[in-house]
Design a protein around this motif. Structure first.
Motif, PDB file in Angstrom:
ATOM      1  N   ASP A  26     -11.907   0.294   2.282  1.00 41.45           N
ATOM      2  CA  ASP A  26     -10.913   0.425   3.190  1.00 41.45           C
ATOM      3  C   ASP A  26     -11.517   0.630   4.549  1.00 41.45           C
ATOM      4  OD1 ASP A  26      -8.293   0.791   4.450  1.00 41.45           O
ATOM      5  OD2 ASP A  26      -7.871   2.607   3.226  1.00 41.45           O
TER       6      ASP A  26
ATOM      7  N   LYS B  65     -10.997  -4.616   3.284  1.00 40.32           N
ATOM      8  CA  LYS B  65     -10.065  -4.309   4.052  1.00 40.32           C
ATOM      9  C   LYS B  65     -10.450  -4.005   5.551  1.00 40.32           C
ATOM     10  CE  LYS B  65      -5.835  -2.583   3.083  1.00 40.32           C
ATOM     11  NZ  LYS B  65      -4.873  -1.714   2.936  1.00 40.32           N
TER      12      LYS B  65
ATOM     13  N   ASN C 166      -4.672   4.652  -2.075  1.00 43.52           N
ATOM     14  CA  ASN C 166      -5.918   5.580  -1.213  1.00 43.52           C
ATOM     15  C   ASN C 166      -6.518   6.546  -2.171  1.00 43.52           C
ATOM     16  OD1 ASN C 166      -5.933   4.136   1.292  1.00 43.52           O
ATOM     17  ND2 ASN C 166      -3.760   4.771   1.315  1.00 43.52           N
TER      18      ASN C 166
ATOM     19  N   GLU D 246       0.846  -1.142   0.029  1.00 47.37           N
ATOM     20  CA  GLU D 246      -0.098   0.265  -0.101  1.00 47.37           C
ATOM     21  C   GLU D 246       0.915   1.403   0.043  1.00 47.37           C
ATOM     22  OE1 GLU D 246      -2.852   0.380   3.033  1.00 47.37           O
ATOM     23  OE2 GLU D 246      -3.574   2.079   2.470  1.00 47.37           O
TER      24      GLU D 246
ATOM     25  N   GLU E 143      -7.905   2.053  -2.894  1.00 44.77           N
ATOM     26  CA  GLU E 143      -8.667   1.871  -1.912  1.00 44.77           C
ATOM     27  C   GLU E 143      -9.704   2.998  -1.498  1.00 44.77           C
ATOM     28  OE1 GLU E 143      -6.066   0.967   1.399  1.00 44.77           O
ATOM     29  OE2 GLU E 143      -5.080  -0.683   0.421  1.00 44.77           O
TER      30      GLU E 143
HETATM   31 MG    MG Z   1      -5.655   2.497   2.887  1.00 45.42          MG
END
Ligand code: MG
Ligand code: C2E
Ligand code: MG
Length: 530
Positions: free
Chosen positions: A427, A448, A365, A301, A397
């Motif tokens: 997320d 997630k 993200n 990530e 995400e």
């Molecule tokens: Mg994240």
């Protein structure tokens, strides 16, 4: 103007037309005119009508003299300004009050604070600066109408805390409120006030049939008048409130000049953001995503950081909300995507020909604001094509709170990207107020699980209810064809449990902290060799 009753006007002496709002100079001017010392004057004056209502006028009085030049008559011209005055009062009210809650707004609060700070010797002031914790989640997941109702209820409760005379409660904007107390004893009063506010927020608030728990962080500033300006006091309150928030929220902290000096204000950071992007002060750390079944590194990530020239490294939790607020998140997010895709391509080229390892993927993200930005799909396609990375090597995400309650328009760009082969991950799953049945509507392929679930497994034996919840979520996710990634894995024990519960991928300090891109490559290589 006077209500039409001529008899009420005739035969009355001008001196009878007094009104409590008359300023003394109204009558001083009048006497000067009667004595022949002035020819005319003009004032704003109120009169009682016979029915007791009030007439406001612009009054011009001129002196008429007789042939010998002695005062003989007064000629009064009156213009009815009652309506205009009411309108002005209403405009003033609207300009100084918050339309949603009816509380005084920032403008009026600032005026009062300035007045309190300019008060004479021995005067002190105490200020509570409140920001709700997690209000954004309520807004994002339940909608703005629910958020508004919550704010109205909070405003009412705050108002009920202002029991002492002279305490003022105001809404400064968004989910920020302030209470001001003045007088000689503010040192103890402001403490009690903060305590009352925390108490008032303790009971859940019912909105749309849900019980919402509201928490807040308060920054307290107290001190003698005459030393600081209003802006400085508010800045200190803001910093202190932020300190309460960083310490976990749901508490109050008292301002401390030394801490103030150390802390960088949100304002300072916000204004420095655009230049920081231009000067290249941001960088990205990568945190490995590890397959729980075989322990292999599958990707990473991308987590952005800001290397601030004075304050050192600043984490995304500090500046992403600010960038979102100002819109800078769009160019910043695009930069992160570009960098991360370039990095993923680099990993790919370095593993090629080497081990038979699958290509390393990169997770990036996305902020809610990027989701609604019209360029999202085209920018992403451009970047992938330019760098030559397959869409399947990218995972975007999106937080749960940004998607829950999303309408089809908002989901369309994500759906387009998903159709191209880009993975979409939900997320921080489990932190919003989401409706699980909604999951099937969303174009996501990965869940997630939020860190809070993993935290529950830190100690042995883990809470059996926590385990059941995670097991249930994993089963649900798998039945919807979603892979499950867990965040915040800090111990081997947690990793074991999560593997047994059927989670697919893990991320956390147990494997690696976020770090430079080469760390990932080395880990992946070690995998391949091992
Ligand atoms: Mg994240
Ligand atoms: P997130 O996407 O949920 O990222 C995971 C966060 O958990 C990261 O914090 C990571 O450093 C932290 N973490 C990882 N492993 C562990 C662990 O074992 N224990 C604990 N306690 N924490 C762990 P970080 O880097 O501070 O990022 C915070 C949030 O900032 C991210 O949460 C993400 O929502 C946001 N963010 C980061 N980079 C970007 C970006 O480029 N764009 C956007 N829009 N948001 C970003
Ligand atoms: Mg997360």
């Amino acid at each position: 103007m006077f209500g039409g009753l001529e008899s009420n006007l005739r035969g009355r002496n001008a001196a009878e037309w007094t009104h409590p709002d008359d300023s003394p100079h109204v009558w001083k001017l009048y006497e000067e005119l009667v004595r022949g010392e002035r020819e005319h004057y003009r004032v704003e004056k109120a009169f009682y009508r016979p029915d007791g209502t009030v007439l406001w006028t612009n009054l011009t009085v001129s002196l008429l003299r007789d042939a010998d030049g002695l005062p003989q008559y007064q000629l009064a011209l009156m213009e009815d300004t009652t309506e205009r005055r009411l309108l002005n009062l209403r405009l003033r009210y609207e300009a100084t009050h918050d339309a949603l809650t009816g509380l005084p707004n920032r403008t009026l609060f600032f005026e009062r604070l300035e007045k309190a700070l300019a008060a004479g010797e021995n005067a002190r002031f105490g200020l509570c600066y409140l920001d709700l914790d997690g209000f954004k989640t309520v807004n994002d997941s339940l909608g703005h109408a629910a958020g508004d109702r919550l704010l109205v209820e909070v405003a009412d409760r705050l108002q009920s805390c202002a029991t002492a005379p002279g305490v003022m409660v105001a809404r400064l904007g968004g989910d920020e409120f302030a209470a001001l107390t003045t007088g000689p004893d503010t040192e103890t009063e402001v403490d009690e006030l903060a305590g009352r506010i925390m108490n008032a927020l303790a009971a859940p608030i019912r909105v749309d049939g849900r019980e919402l728990t509201v928490r807040g962080s308060i920054g307290i500033v107290e001190g003698p008048a005459g030393e600081r300006g209003a802006a400085e006091v508010l800045r200190s309150a803001d910093i202190t409130m932020y300190r309460a928030k960083s310490a976990g929220g749901n508490r109050y902290e008292i301002a401390d000049p030394e801490a103030d000096a150390r802390v960088i204000t949100r304002h300072g950071l916000t204004t420095a953001l655009p230049a920081a992007l231009e000067r290249g002060e941001f960088f990205i750390e990568y945190q490995p995503l590890v397959h729980l079944g075989d322990g292999s590194v599958r990707g990473a990530e991308a987590l952005v950081r800001w290397l601030h020239p004075q304050h050192g490294i600043i984490g995304p939790d500090r500046f992403i909300p600010l960038a979102e607020h100002t819109g800078l998140i769009v160019p910043l997010g695009r930069w992160v995507l570009e960098e991360s895709v370039r990095q993923a391509r680099l990993w790919e080229s370095r593993t090629q020909g080497g081990a038979d390892a699958a290509p390393l993927r990169v997770n990036v993200n996305l902020s809610p604001m990027q989701l609604t930005h019209p360029g999202l799909v085209s920018d992403t396609v451009d970047i992938l094509e330019r760098e030559g990375l397959a869409p399947g090597a990218l995972c975007l995400e999106v937080t749960e709170s940004a998607l829950i309650g999303a309408d089809d328009d908002l989901l369309k760009p994500l759906r387009r990207l998903a159709e191209m082969g880009v993975d979409i991950a939900l997320d921080d799953f489990g932190t919003g107020y989401s409706n699980l049945a909604n999951l099937r509507r969303l174009p996501v392929s990965v869940l997630k699980l939020d860190r809070s679930f993993t935290q529950g497994m830190q100690h042995f034996p883990a809470d059996p209810v926590d385990l059941k919840i995670v097991e249930g979520i994993v089963a649900l996710a798998h039945s919807l064809d979603l892979a499950v990634t867990v965040e915040g894995v800090e111990t081997g024990h947690q990793a074991d449990q999560l593997r047994q519960l059927g989670c697919d991928t893990a991320q956390g300090w147990y494997y690696a902290r976020p770090g430079p891109p080469d760390q990932l490559h080395e880990l992946a290589l070690a995998d391949a060799v091992g």
